[in-house]
Motif scaffolding. Structure first.
Motif, mmCIF file in Angstrom:
data_model
loop_
_atom_site.group_PDB
_atom_site.id
_atom_site.type_symbol
_atom_site.label_atom_id
_atom_site.label_comp_id
_atom_site.label_asym_id
_atom_site.label_seq_id
_atom_site.Cartn_x
_atom_site.Cartn_y
_atom_site.Cartn_z
ATOM 1 N N ILE A 14 -8.362 6.066 -9.352
ATOM 2 C CA ILE A 14 -8.090 6.238 -7.953
ATOM 3 C C ILE A 14 -6.933 5.325 -7.504
ATOM 4 N N MET A 15 -6.742 4.211 -7.699
ATOM 5 C CA MET A 15 -5.888 3.213 -7.178
ATOM 6 C C MET A 15 -4.650 3.769 -7.992
ATOM 7 N N VAL A 16 -4.558 4.182 -9.083
ATOM 8 C CA VAL A 16 -3.285 4.405 -9.787
ATOM 9 C C VAL A 16 -2.711 5.604 -9.006
ATOM 10 N N ALA A 17 -3.678 6.533 -8.660
ATOM 11 C CA ALA A 17 -3.098 7.838 -7.831
ATOM 12 C C ALA A 17 -2.636 7.148 -6.360
ATOM 13 N N LYS A 18 -3.430 6.531 -5.693
ATOM 14 C CA LYS A 18 -3.022 5.973 -4.306
ATOM 15 C C LYS A 18 -1.759 5.066 -4.347
ATOM 16 N N THR A 19 -1.437 4.442 -5.300
ATOM 17 C CA THR A 19 -0.255 3.307 -5.075
ATOM 18 C C THR A 19 0.931 3.817 -5.735
ATOM 19 N N TYR A 20 0.944 4.826 -6.424
ATOM 20 C CA TYR A 20 2.298 5.343 -7.138
ATOM 21 C C TYR A 20 3.073 5.567 -6.016
ATOM 22 N N ASP A 21 4.530 4.987 -6.403
ATOM 23 C CA ASP A 21 5.488 5.314 -5.546
ATOM 24 C C ASP A 21 6.836 5.356 -6.295
ATOM 25 N N GLN A 22 7.238 6.484 -6.447
ATOM 26 C CA GLN A 22 8.430 6.879 -7.205
ATOM 27 C C GLN A 22 9.695 6.379 -6.766
ATOM 28 N N GLU A 23 9.824 6.232 -5.501
ATOM 29 C CA GLU A 23 11.220 5.334 -5.122
ATOM 30 C C GLU A 23 11.268 3.909 -5.392
ATOM 31 N N LYS A 24 10.071 3.540 -5.457
ATOM 32 C CA LYS A 24 10.046 1.941 -5.730
ATOM 33 C C LYS A 24 9.863 1.704 -7.290
ATOM 34 N N LYS A 25 9.537 2.901 -7.783
ATOM 35 C CA LYS A 25 9.228 2.865 -9.341
ATOM 36 C C LYS A 25 8.006 2.120 -9.634
ATOM 37 N N PHE A 26 6.949 2.287 -8.805
ATOM 38 C CA PHE A 26 5.617 1.572 -9.104
ATOM 39 C C PHE A 26 4.633 2.521 -9.402
#
Length: 538
Positions: free
Chosen positions: A213-225
């Motif tokens: 769940i947290m992998v999905a929630k914290t994904y940020d393409q712009e910050k490459k996270f």
């Protein structure tokens, strides 16, 4: 309020919403597993006007890590100004529809499977199999690919099919394009509710982990996270010695640092921006805590760590205290570690207890000795009572940590025994040597006292298998003594007194009781008990 909203959507809109990035498949969904036959049966139901179930979609402005590729088609991000709808139930059906109607291929286990090879049988009866994967060679006018049925040019189709065939093509094309797909859109639901809905809908299927769940929630393409990638890199940095540390422990650590609380509910509420910002300094603290376990406590591998969760409060400490602790902080930390390990404190309610223990760590950071509402019994009698050897128990792992901290040496030549996670996974590992061999004691002692932590030493695999076997201690130790002139020192590294433990007389009772007393004494030196005074600052 959460508002489940029933809706219906046509085929064209459904496909457009997928292709434009408005309908997305969250990363925590399982892989696409349907075979082509199952996909054809789904289309057959649509061709007959049968219901195919309801899609459950979660509408949210949260940007989740999602599946970017369906078949061989790369899907875009959600358009600016639009709200994404994530598929909570119906992923296999939606993927099948998109793949079939777009004529795509899917890579399954390294093998490409062409979903454009699904046909409509123009000669099939209404109650027969209208959509099929069984194509009869030599009858090209009987079958039409689903993709061609929807998108083929009339001028091209007219060259192949009869007038009757073209009428059936128009009939079934209208069936597909006019079909209304049932959906329920979950609006205004927080992440924890959406994932709870997902879990309930997938009973008997994949259990969704907090980390997923947290992998999905914290994904940020712009910050490459990408949390999944970041965790893998962290494990690579940590190395094999501590690679068994769980992802949940890392999440607990970050939540403790941010909120002093690490319940599942709290972790799910963590702000994405704060999570991403804290990742690097928090994981640096994790690595410092691991180094401290290795170098200060002599715990070379995570497999004997009493609890993974112990890493969380220590990481919290090193987040706020980057340097190696000295003086009272060092002593208080040691006391904390052994109290938690020996009391089996984290065997239940670990999240709540970690929240409580952060307050103890804060006291240590402030040079104060925490107060504990529980005592730890480390008497020889308690060790005997609790000593049945099972590597799944934290009390036993604590004693294995004690054994490892002494730097056990090889009986053969006094060289250091290499301790590896792979060796220590099960109690029957050849690296756990019963000093009085089990075969030697069989029939002479009760099984409880034979397979006891007081009879365990950590040795080389080769030594255990080929040299000691079932020999009496007086015999195999005499053999080692001839070649190892430092055997007495060697045995001290195993918390065994070679000349005062009844070894030369094969006296197991003496060995057993004397070792219990010595181990109790060692543990006593690591705790701050009521009758002991803490050291002064250096």
């Amino acid at each position: 309020m959460i508002q489940p909203e029933p809706q219906s959507i046509g085929l064209s809109s459904l496909l457009n919403n997928i292709e434009s990035g408005r309908i997305k498949i969250p990363q925590f969904q399982r892989e696409y597993v349907w075979e082509k036959k199952a996909a054809s049966q789904l289309l057959d139901s649509i061709a007959k006007g049968f219901p195919i179930g309801t899609f459950i979609l979660w509408e949210t402005q949260e940007e989740l890590r999602s599946v970017r590729n369906i078949g061989n088609h790369l899907l875009p991000d959600t358009p600016v100004g639009h709200i994404a709808q994530y598929v909570l139930d119906g992923q296999q059906r939606i993927t099948s529809l998109y793949t079939c109607f777009k004529g795509l291929s899917i890579n399954k286990n390294g093998k490409m499977e062409d979903f454009s090879d699904i046909y409509l049988d123009l000669e099939a009866e209404e109650d027969g199999e209208i959509v099929t994967i069984d194509y009869e060679m030599g009858k090209p006018t009987r079958y039409i690919k689903i993709y061609d049925l929807l998108y083929g040019k009339i001028s091209t189709l007219a060259k192949i099919y009869t007038e009757e065939g073209l009428e059936k093509i128009d009939f079934y094309k209208a069936r597909f394009t006019s079909y209304q797909f049932s959906s329920v859109v979950l609006k205004n639901a927080p992440l924890e509710v959406a994932t709870e809905v997902f879990t309930r809908l997938n009973v008997g299927g994949k259990t969704l982990t907090l980390f997923e769940i947290m992998v999905a929630k914290t994904y940020d393409q712009e910050k490459k996270f990408d949390l999944a990638e970041k965790f893998d890199l962290l494990m690579d940095d940590i190395g094999e010695d501590y690679k068994t540390i769980s992802s949940s422990t890392i999440l607990q650590t970050i939540s403790l640092i941010l909120k002093k609380d690490c319940t599942r509910k709290q972790i799910l509420k963590l702000d994405k921006v704060s999570f991403i910002e804290i990742w690097e300094p928090a994981t640096l603290a994790v690595k410092k805590a691991i180094d401290y376990f290795k170098n200060q406590y002599g715990i070379p591998v995570s497999k004997i760590l009493p609890y993974d969760a112990l890493l969380a409060p220590f990481s919290y400490f090193f987040f706020y205290h980057p340097d190696r602790p000295l003086d009272r902080k060092k002593e208080y930390l040691q006391d904390f570690f052994w109290r938690v390990a020996l009391s089996e404190r984290y065997s239940s309610g670990v999240e709540t207890k970690l929240g409580q223990d952060v307050k103890k760590i804060e006291k240590i950071l402030d040079y104060q000795l925490p107060s504990y509402d529980y005592e730890v019994n480390i008497s020889a009698d308690k060790i005997i009572e609790q000593g049945w050897f099972s590597t799944g128990r934290s009390f036993i792992k604590a004693l294995l940590c004690l054994f490892a901290s002494k730097g056990p040496k090889s009986f053969a030549d006094n060289t250091k025994v290499h301790i590896d996670n792979a060796w220590l996974q099960i109690a029957t590992s050849k690296n756990y040597h019963h000093f009085f061999p089990k075969a030697y004691l069989k029939g002479k002692e009760d099984e409880y006292y034979i397979n006891h932590i007081l009879n365990i030493t950590i040795v080389d695999d080769f030594l255990n298998k080929r040299v000691i076997r079932a020999k009496a201690p007086s015999i195999y130790m005499s053999d080692f003594k001839r070649n190892n002139t430092e055997l007495s020192k060697t045995m001290e590294s195993h918390l065994i007194d070679l000349n005062n433990f009844g070894i030369w007389d094969n006296d197991y009772d003496t060995f057993f009781n004397k070792r219990a007393e010595l181990i109790s004494k060692e543990l006593n030196s690591k705790l701050i008990l009521k009758n002991k005074k803490p050291i002064a600052d250096s």
